[in-house]
Design a protein around this motif. Structure first.
Motif, PDB file in Angstrom:
ATOM      1  N   SER A  39     -25.980  42.214 -23.610  1.00 28.29           N
ATOM      2  CA  SER A  39     -27.042  42.702 -24.474  1.00 28.29           C
ATOM      3  C   SER A  39     -27.244  41.710 -25.606  1.00 28.29           C
ATOM      4  O   SER A  39     -26.455  40.776 -25.783  1.00 28.29           O
ATOM      5  CB  SER A  39     -26.687  44.087 -25.041  1.00 28.29           C
ATOM      6  OG  SER A  39     -26.459  45.015 -24.004  1.00 28.29           O
ATOM      7  N   TRP A  40     -28.253  41.955 -26.422  1.00 28.53           N
ATOM      8  CA  TRP A  40     -28.579  41.028 -27.510  1.00 28.53           C
ATOM      9  C   TRP A  40     -27.384  40.799 -28.430  1.00 28.53           C
ATOM     10  O   TRP A  40     -27.124  39.674 -28.848  1.00 28.53           O
ATOM     11  CB  TRP A  40     -29.755  41.574 -28.308  1.00 28.53           C
ATOM     12  CG  TRP A  40     -30.080  40.741 -29.509  1.00 28.53           C
ATOM     13  CD1 TRP A  40     -30.614  39.486 -29.515  1.00 28.53           C
ATOM     14  CD2 TRP A  40     -29.872  41.086 -30.873  1.00 28.53           C
ATOM     15  NE1 TRP A  40     -30.757  39.030 -30.808  1.00 28.53           N
ATOM     16  CE2 TRP A  40     -30.307  39.994 -31.658  1.00 28.53           C
ATOM     17  CE3 TRP A  40     -29.365  42.212 -31.515  1.00 28.53           C
ATOM     18  CZ2 TRP A  40     -30.243  40.004 -33.051  1.00 28.53           C
ATOM     19  CZ3 TRP A  40     -29.320  42.225 -32.890  1.00 28.53           C
ATOM     20  CH2 TRP A  40     -29.751  41.132 -33.647  1.00 28.53           C
ATOM     21  N   ASP A  41     -26.626  41.848 -28.735  1.00 29.52           N
ATOM     22  CA  ASP A  41     -25.501  41.704 -29.652  1.00 29.52           C
ATOM     23  C   ASP A  41     -24.163  41.974 -28.973  1.00 29.52           C
ATOM     24  O   ASP A  41     -23.161  42.217 -29.631  1.00 29.52           O
ATOM     25  CB  ASP A  41     -25.670  42.656 -30.843  1.00 29.52           C
ATOM     26  CG  ASP A  41     -24.782  42.262 -32.014  1.00 29.52           C
ATOM     27  OD1 ASP A  41     -24.641  41.051 -32.269  1.00 29.52           O
ATOM     28  OD2 ASP A  41     -24.208  43.164 -32.659  1.00 29.52           O
ATOM     29  N   GLY A  42     -24.148  41.911 -27.636  1.00 29.35           N
ATOM     30  CA  GLY A  42     -22.919  42.199 -26.908  1.00 29.35           C
ATOM     31  C   GLY A  42     -22.397  40.996 -26.156  1.00 29.35           C
ATOM     32  O   GLY A  42     -23.077  39.977 -26.029  1.00 29.35           O
ATOM     33  N   ILE A  43     -21.184  41.126 -25.632  1.00 30.61           N
ATOM     34  CA  ILE A  43     -20.558  40.013 -24.900  1.00 30.61           C
ATOM     35  C   ILE A  43     -20.625  40.232 -23.390  1.00 30.61           C
ATOM     36  O   ILE A  43     -20.099  39.418 -22.631  1.00 30.61           O
ATOM     37  CB  ILE A  43     -19.102  39.793 -25.350  1.00 30.61           C
ATOM     38  CG1 ILE A  43     -18.215  41.003 -24.999  1.00 30.61           C
ATOM     39  CG2 ILE A  43     -19.047  39.488 -26.845  1.00 30.61           C
ATOM     40  CD1 ILE A  43     -16.729  40.755 -25.279  1.00 30.61           C
ATOM     41  N   SER A  53     -19.038  44.474 -28.659  1.00 28.60           N
ATOM     42  CA  SER A  53     -19.969  43.692 -29.469  1.00 28.60           C
ATOM     43  C   SER A  53     -19.389  42.316 -29.787  1.00 28.60           C
ATOM     44  O   SER A  53     -18.186  42.071 -29.646  1.00 28.60           O
ATOM     45  CB  SER A  53     -20.269  44.414 -30.781  1.00 28.60           C
ATOM     46  OG  SER A  53     -19.166  44.301 -31.668  1.00 28.60           O
ATOM     47  N   HIS A  54     -20.242  41.441 -30.242  1.00 29.94           N
ATOM     48  CA  HIS A  54     -19.788  40.156 -30.773  1.00 29.94           C
ATOM     49  C   HIS A  54     -18.971  40.399 -32.047  1.00 29.94           C
ATOM     50  O   HIS A  54     -19.230  41.344 -32.798  1.00 29.94           O
ATOM     51  CB  HIS A  54     -20.975  39.251 -31.108  1.00 29.94           C
ATOM     52  CG  HIS A  54     -21.583  38.599 -29.915  1.00 29.94           C
ATOM     53  ND1 HIS A  54     -20.916  37.653 -29.175  1.00 29.94           N
ATOM     54  CD2 HIS A  54     -22.805  38.766 -29.329  1.00 29.94           C
ATOM     55  CE1 HIS A  54     -21.696  37.248 -28.176  1.00 29.94           C
ATOM     56  NE2 HIS A  54     -22.837  37.909 -28.247  1.00 29.94           N
ATOM     57  N   ILE A  55     -18.007  39.543 -32.296  1.00 31.99           N
ATOM     58  CA  ILE A  55     -17.226  39.625 -33.523  1.00 31.99           C
ATOM     59  C   ILE A  55     -18.027  39.031 -34.678  1.00 31.99           C
ATOM     60  O   ILE A  55     -18.793  38.077 -34.490  1.00 31.99           O
ATOM     61  CB  ILE A  55     -15.877  38.880 -33.354  1.00 31.99           C
ATOM     62  CG1 ILE A  55     -14.969  39.144 -34.562  1.00 31.99           C
ATOM     63  CG2 ILE A  55     -16.098  37.390 -33.155  1.00 31.99           C
ATOM     64  CD1 ILE A  55     -13.560  38.600 -34.383  1.00 31.99           C
ATOM     65  N   MET A  56     -17.877  39.625 -35.848  1.00 30.22           N
ATOM     66  CA  MET A  56     -18.523  39.066 -37.029  1.00 30.22           C
ATOM     67  C   MET A  56     -17.637  37.953 -37.576  1.00 30.22           C
ATOM     68  O   MET A  56     -16.474  38.192 -37.911  1.00 30.22           O
ATOM     69  CB  MET A  56     -18.730  40.130 -38.110  1.00 30.22           C
ATOM     70  CG  MET A  56     -19.554  39.633 -39.276  1.00 30.22           C
ATOM     71  SD  MET A  56     -19.750  40.859 -40.605  1.00 30.22           S
ATOM     72  CE  MET A  56     -18.176  40.680 -41.451  1.00 30.22           C
ATOM     73  N   GLY A  57     -18.135  36.762 -37.654  1.00 35.43           N
ATOM     74  CA  GLY A  57     -17.354  35.634 -38.130  1.00 35.43           C
ATOM     75  C   GLY A  57     -17.026  35.743 -39.618  1.00 35.43           C
ATOM     76  O   GLY A  57     -17.669  36.501 -40.358  1.00 35.43           O
ATOM     77  N   LYS A 202     -26.472  47.791 -36.289  1.00 34.02           N
ATOM     78  CA  LYS A 202     -26.757  47.467 -34.893  1.00 34.02           C
ATOM     79  C   LYS A 202     -26.014  48.434 -33.966  1.00 34.02           C
ATOM     80  O   LYS A 202     -24.852  48.770 -34.210  1.00 34.02           O
ATOM     81  CB  LYS A 202     -26.315  46.025 -34.594  1.00 34.02           C
ATOM     82  CG  LYS A 202     -27.023  44.968 -35.420  1.00 34.02           C
ATOM     83  CD  LYS A 202     -26.405  43.604 -35.182  1.00 34.02           C
ATOM     84  CE  LYS A 202     -27.003  42.540 -36.080  1.00 34.02           C
ATOM     85  NZ  LYS A 202     -26.336  41.221 -35.904  1.00 34.02           N
ATOM     86  N   PRO A 203     -26.660  48.881 -32.892  1.00 30.56           N
ATOM     87  CA  PRO A 203     -26.070  49.904 -32.025  1.00 30.56           C
ATOM     88  C   PRO A 203     -24.669  49.587 -31.515  1.00 30.56           C
ATOM     89  O   PRO A 203     -23.809  50.476 -31.478  1.00 30.56           O
ATOM     90  CB  PRO A 203     -27.067  49.983 -30.860  1.00 30.56           C
ATOM     91  CG  PRO A 203     -28.372  49.601 -31.472  1.00 30.56           C
ATOM     92  CD  PRO A 203     -28.038  48.545 -32.490  1.00 30.56           C
ATOM     93  N   LEU A 204     -24.406  48.353 -31.131  1.00 30.00           N
ATOM     94  CA  LEU A 204     -23.082  48.026 -30.593  1.00 30.00           C
ATOM     95  C   LEU A 204     -22.015  47.931 -31.674  1.00 30.00           C
ATOM     96  O   LEU A 204     -20.831  47.801 -31.367  1.00 30.00           O
ATOM     97  CB  LEU A 204     -23.140  46.710 -29.809  1.00 30.00           C
ATOM     98  CG  LEU A 204     -23.966  46.735 -28.521  1.00 30.00           C
ATOM     99  CD1 LEU A 204     -23.795  45.424 -27.756  1.00 30.00           C
ATOM    100  CD2 LEU A 204     -23.601  47.915 -27.632  1.00 30.00           C
ATOM    101  N   HIS A 205     -22.421  48.004 -32.935  1.00 29.13           N
ATOM    102  CA  HIS A 205     -21.466  47.985 -34.048  1.00 29.13           C
ATOM    103  C   HIS A 205     -21.240  49.399 -34.594  1.00 29.13           C
ATOM    104  O   HIS A 205     -20.717  49.564 -35.694  1.00 29.13           O
ATOM    105  CB  HIS A 205     -21.955  47.056 -35.160  1.00 29.13           C
ATOM    106  CG  HIS A 205     -21.853  45.610 -34.798  1.00 29.13           C
ATOM    107  ND1 HIS A 205     -20.772  44.831 -35.118  1.00 29.13           N
ATOM    108  CD2 HIS A 205     -22.701  44.807 -34.105  1.00 29.13           C
ATOM    109  CE1 HIS A 205     -20.949  43.604 -34.654  1.00 29.13           C
ATOM    110  NE2 HIS A 205     -22.116  43.561 -34.043  1.00 29.13           N
ATOM    111  N   LYS A 206     -21.635  50.394 -33.791  1.00 27.89           N
ATOM    112  CA  LYS A 206     -21.374  51.788 -34.127  1.00 27.89           C
ATOM    113  C   LYS A 206     -20.603  52.422 -32.968  1.00 27.89           C
ATOM    114  O   LYS A 206     -20.609  51.912 -31.850  1.00 27.89           O
ATOM    115  CB  LYS A 206     -22.690  52.555 -34.355  1.00 27.89           C
ATOM    116  CG  LYS A 206     -23.543  51.989 -35.490  1.00 27.89           C
ATOM    117  CD  LYS A 206     -24.662  52.938 -35.885  1.00 27.89           C
ATOM    118  CE  LYS A 206     -25.783  52.985 -34.896  1.00 27.89           C
ATOM    119  NZ  LYS A 206     -26.943  53.795 -35.378  1.00 27.89           N
TER     120      LYS A 206
END
Length: 243
Positions: A39-43, A53-57, A202-206
């Motif tokens: 997905s846009w924000d997923g791995i 989700s992607h990790i926040m750097g 963002k949905p994947l961060h919930k």
């Protein structure tokens, strides 16, 4: 034209590798993970129905330390309700800038805070910051994607503050963390409410309570507290199931 052909071939290889990975994974009945087109924000890696989700750097450190965070999230009340005493040993998994770690440290004056992160920049920052603030009971630890690298049978409370959904290997992390928890040790998940579409994250961060329970229960934990006092986040306390 040559560059275009190369680009198309590169895209083909990426798609082929992802498809092969997914096919290989689907044949491995022992693997807890599945794969999909990211997905846009997923791995593209899925655990028990949830895409990770992607990790926040660590470049996002300023967002963690934003002045509005207390008003938005109610951090003080979250910390006030932590199941700890002055002698507790706490592990802040994915500590980042230490926003929680350094606020918990004065409350465990006879105990310790392990501030764990997988990013070297964060670990170095935590070490320097703990020295600046004079917190001898804050220990920065370099974790890995599969383990917090903590001593066994040593932790009273492990907290994941808006972090659990980013774990690349949640099952391995929970199993290794389980070894580090004392027999009555607990895990706290603070996650933005996935059930509420008005939470501006963002949905994947919930995460939903249902999904959190599914994943933690699959790894030998049970939900013992579901507190509802935070503005936009869940406050979920888990402990080991009786074996």
């Amino acid at each position: 034209m040559r560059q275009l052909r190369f680009y198309c071939f590169f895209i083909f290889l990426m798609s082929f590798n992802l498809a092969c990975q997914a096919q290989s994974n689907s044949k491995d009945s022992k693997s807890p993970y599945k794969y999909k087109t990211p997905s846009w924000d997923g791995i593209g890696k899925v655990y028990l129905g949830r895409e990770i989700s992607h990790i926040m750097g660590f470049a996002g450190k300023d967002w963690l330390e934003r002045d509005s965070r207390e008003a938005e999230e109610g951090v003080s009340i979250a910390i006030k309700n932590l199941p700890i005493t002055s002698s507790s040993v706490v592990a802040d998994i994915g500590a980042g800038s230490g926003y929680y770690s350094f606020r918990i440290a004065p409350l465990v004056s006879e105990g310790k805070v392990y501030a764990v992160d997988v990013q070297d920049a964060a670990v170095n920052f935590l070490k320097e910051r703990s020295e600046e603030l004079g917190f001898n009971n804050v220990v920065a630890v370099k974790g890995s994607s599969t383990s917090p690298n903590l001593p066994e049978n040593a932790i009273d409370l492990a907290i994941f503050v808006d972090v659990y959904h980013e774990l690349e290997f949640p099952e391995e992390m929970l199993q290794n963390l389980r070894k580090s928890l004392k027999s009555d040790g607990k895990i706290l998940l603070i996650e933005y409410r996935g059930e509420d579409p008005t939470v501006p994250i963002k949905p994947l961060h919930k995460m939903t309570v249902r999904q959190a329970k599914k994943e933690l229960e699959a790894n030998g934990f049970e939900l013992v507290e579901n507190r509802q006092f935070l503005k936009i986040q869940h406050f979920l306390v888990f402990q080991k199931k009786d074996e």
